[in-house]
Design an enzyme around this catalytic site. Structure first.
Site, PDB file in Angstrom:
ATOM      1  N   GLU A  47     -12.422  26.832  -4.318  1.00 21.96           N
ATOM      2  CA  GLU A  47     -12.413  27.897  -5.323  1.00 21.96           C
ATOM      3  C   GLU A  47     -12.508  29.214  -4.563  1.00 21.96           C
ATOM      4  OE1 GLU A  47     -15.903  28.889  -7.454  1.00 21.96           O
ATOM      5  OE2 GLU A  47     -14.801  29.467  -9.245  1.00 21.96           O
TER       6      GLU A  47
ATOM      7  N   ASP B 164     -17.138  25.128  -4.236  1.00 24.05           N
ATOM      8  CA  ASP B 164     -17.493  26.274  -5.070  1.00 24.05           C
ATOM      9  C   ASP B 164     -17.545  27.563  -4.241  1.00 24.05           C
ATOM     10  OD1 ASP B 164     -18.610  27.104  -7.729  1.00 24.05           O
ATOM     11  OD2 ASP B 164     -20.269  27.734  -6.462  1.00 24.05           O
TER      12      ASP B 164
ATOM     13  N   HIS C  91     -14.540  25.759 -16.767  1.00 23.93           N
ATOM     14  CA  HIS C  91     -15.831  25.973 -17.429  1.00 23.93           C
ATOM     15  C   HIS C  91     -16.292  27.422 -17.352  1.00 23.93           C
ATOM     16  CE1 HIS C  91     -16.507  25.519 -13.211  1.00 23.93           C
ATOM     17  NE2 HIS C  91     -17.698  26.031 -13.354  1.00 23.93           N
ATOM     18  N   ASP C  92     -15.515  28.245 -16.627  1.00 25.55           N
ATOM     19  CA  ASP C  92     -15.869  29.669 -16.520  1.00 25.55           C
ATOM     20  C   ASP C  92     -14.930  30.545 -17.331  1.00 25.55           C
ATOM     21  OD1 ASP C  92     -16.389  29.286 -12.959  1.00 25.55           O
ATOM     22  OD2 ASP C  92     -17.827  29.107 -14.597  1.00 25.55           O
TER      23      ASP C  92
END
Ligand code: TEU
Length: 560
Positions: free
Chosen positions: A255, A204, A328-329
């Site tokens: 990411e 992340d 999911h974003d």
């Protein structure tokens, strides 16, 4: 056609499915998804044909940011189940030939993590230097950096009289990676899950971990240029890769927030010194006019194609990218770039083909494979996402944006658009749960659900199943070069992939009107064949002159 990729790089011909557990499947009536719910759907995923699952965080967390605020890296959040449930998921996925990739969030921890709690309680705690504390400057925050969720990136602690840094929510305190003990803790965490048999990791915002150590104010921006792709980021990643990823043979995807091609060539360099591959988001800012997310705006089609061209040609032979529209974003792509009303099925298939025929590893976000849409919420009370509710407060209550305008912006841009419960069938709550879901189900679930898709040979589901198979059968998809055939065309996104033995052309009409193009002269139509399309092509013969119907996609292959 055999691929030229050895098994160690299995992920270069694989397709990966992203599960956001809170919204995937509830095995009971809690109204939130859980690990047993995921286990119950493994056969569905096997039918789709995916090779691995990227599981977003299931660790212990107060869920301020739905698990991206971790309070214990070694425990499973009871909302999702037990460690035994996790072990069962890992075993049952492996039995089906499906690998598990875990989300690792180590740019920050929850402020409820015991490290932070100890640091907060005692300025001399050994954990104080795990985080980034600074004295006030002229009675104010140390600099003007802004949180990505709105407001200052600094939170004042009255006890110690210092501020701590949080690039995201104030409940997500940034770790101090300059501290070698922090890096050692991170290695321990990742090793623990690798030892359990986890096959890989999604890291992340991993390109934010190295901050410029003088922490200057930013007179032209929000401060991101002083912590994005920072001074020691590659050194840190090489350290973790050598100590853990290479030891366990883990596949890794970073990411990369607001990154550059040059850094991503290094992050994902083919010598595997850092990571296997990278997520970048530039293509998902084609509807951010002047880089501004919180506006309601159409996407810039020519810019979108230019960005894909930049990254496909820039990574070819140098690095490896993740291919995706949804996560999911991000809002649902069929609502964002397609037509989720009259041409929902056609445009969902076309958008899937657009990225799946590129070089890289495709990621399919839960529900994308059945063409799920944004829910079209009409009130702020329907939203749960911390970023969305923060921005509503800032823009409406502080900046005077009208309620209606902000609701229209949220309906297009909010992260909750992709977090609505997975639509399994036409039963109450779409078969997601036996109890009221934590987030309202999209109203179209009786028509758009997995059960209906699996029963329909012409569904988006089976089109994605074909895309996944093509990647394994057609070598040029993995190894070929990339050429944008019509960069200035105002409706068609058409590109060519070329290797020694094959040429592939992928044609995509992004709009609701008929559009025409001509295939390259050197493309021998007489020897070419259509391998997949979203309309019935009637004529089998490939013609040089192509007329595409609304949202039509055609994939053509020529064996050289
Ligand atoms: O996202 C980081 C990130 O770049 C996004 O938060 C993006 O800035 C925003 O969502 C779009 O406006 C990762 C996770 O994917 C996200 O869910 C977390 O909220 C965030 O990091 C903090 O951990």
């Amino acid at each position: 056609m055999t691929t030229k990729v050895n098994d160690a790089n299995w992920w270069k011909t694989a397709s990966i499915y992203q599960i956001y557990p809170k919204s995937f499947c509830d095995s009971g009536s809690k109204g939130t998804g859980d690990i047993q719910g995921i286990i119950s759907k493994l056969d569905y995923l096997k039918l789709l044909g995916i090779d691995a699952i990227w599981l977003t965080p299931v660790y212990q967390s107060p869920m301020i940011d739905n698990g991206y605020d971790i309070s214990d890296y070694y425990a499973i959040n009871p909302d999702f189940g037990s460690m035994e449930d996790f072990d069962q998921l890992l075993s049952e996925a492996h039995q089906r030939g499906i690998r598990i990739i875990m989300d690792i969030v180590v740019n920050h921890t929850s402020t409820e993590h015991h490290w932070f709690q100890s640091a907060l309680a005692d300025k001399n705690s050994p954990y104080r230097d795990y985080y980034i504390w600074k004295d006030p400057v002229d009675g104010q925050a140390p600099n003007n950096w802004q949180s990505k969720f709105g407001g200052s990136a600094w939170e004042f602690d009255g006890t110690s009289g210092q501020y701590f840094l949080h690039l995201f929510a104030k409940e997500q305190a940034d770790l101090n990676w300059e501290n070698p003990t922090v890096r050692a803790e991170v290695k321990e965490v990742i090793s623990y899950w690798a030892e359990k048999g986890v096959d890989g990791f999604r890291l992340d915002v991993i390109n934010l971990i190295s901050k410029q150590q003088d922490f200057p104010s930013d007179d032209i921006g929000d401060g991101r240029r002083f912590y994005t792709d920072g001074p020691r980021v590659h050194e840190y990643l090489q350290e973790i890769s050598e100590a853990v990823f290479q030891k366990y043979g883990s596949v890794t995807v970073g990411e990369m927030s607001s990154t550059t091609l040059e850094h991503c060539q290094q992050y994902s360099s083919l010598d595997n010194k850092e990571l296997s591959m990278v997520f970048n988001f530039h293509h998902l800012k084609a509807d951010y006019p002047n880089g501004e997310k919180w506006t309601k705006a159409p996407f810039d089609f020519l810019q979108l194609k230019q960005i894909f061209n930049h990254w496909q040609t820039g990574l070819n032979g140098k690095g490896w990218g993740a291919l995706f529209w949804c996560n999911h974003d991000q809002p649902r792509v069929v609502s964002r770039l397609g037509n989720d009303q009259q041409y929902r099925v056609e445009s969902a298939k076309m958008l899937g083909a657009s990225v799946h025929m590129m070089q890289g590893t495709p990621y399919i976000y839960q529900g994308e494979e059945i063409g799920m849409t944004n829910p079209g919420y009409t009130s702020i009370e329907q939203y749960r996402d911390v970023e969305s509710t923060n921005m509503y407060d800032i823009m409406v209550n502080q900046q005077g944006v009208s309620h209606d305008e902000m609701i229209a912006i949220l309906a297009q841009k909010s992260r909750d658009n992709s977090r609505t419960p997975m639509q399994w069938n036409s039963e109450v709550y779409a078969g997601f749960s036996k109890g009221q879901p934590w987030l309202e189900v999209a109203k179209n679930y009786p028509d758009i659900n997995a059960e209906k898709a699996v029963a329909d040979d012409d569904s988006v589901f089976y089109f994605y199943q074909q895309l996944i198979k093509l990647r394994k059968e057609i070598e040029v998809i993995t190894t070929g070069s990339y050429l944008d055939l019509y960069p200035q065309h105002d409706a068609i996104f058409g590109y060519q992939r070329k290797s020694e033995s094959q040429t592939l052309i992928c044609l995509n009409n992004y709009y609701g009107e008929e559009a025409e193009c001509v295939l390259p002269d050197e493309f021998d139509c007489d020897k070419a064949e259509y391998v997949l399309a979203n309309y019935d092509l009637q004529a089998d013969r490939v013609s040089q002159h192509q007329v595409l119907r609304p949202y039509e996609t055609r994939i053509l292959v020529l064996n050289n």
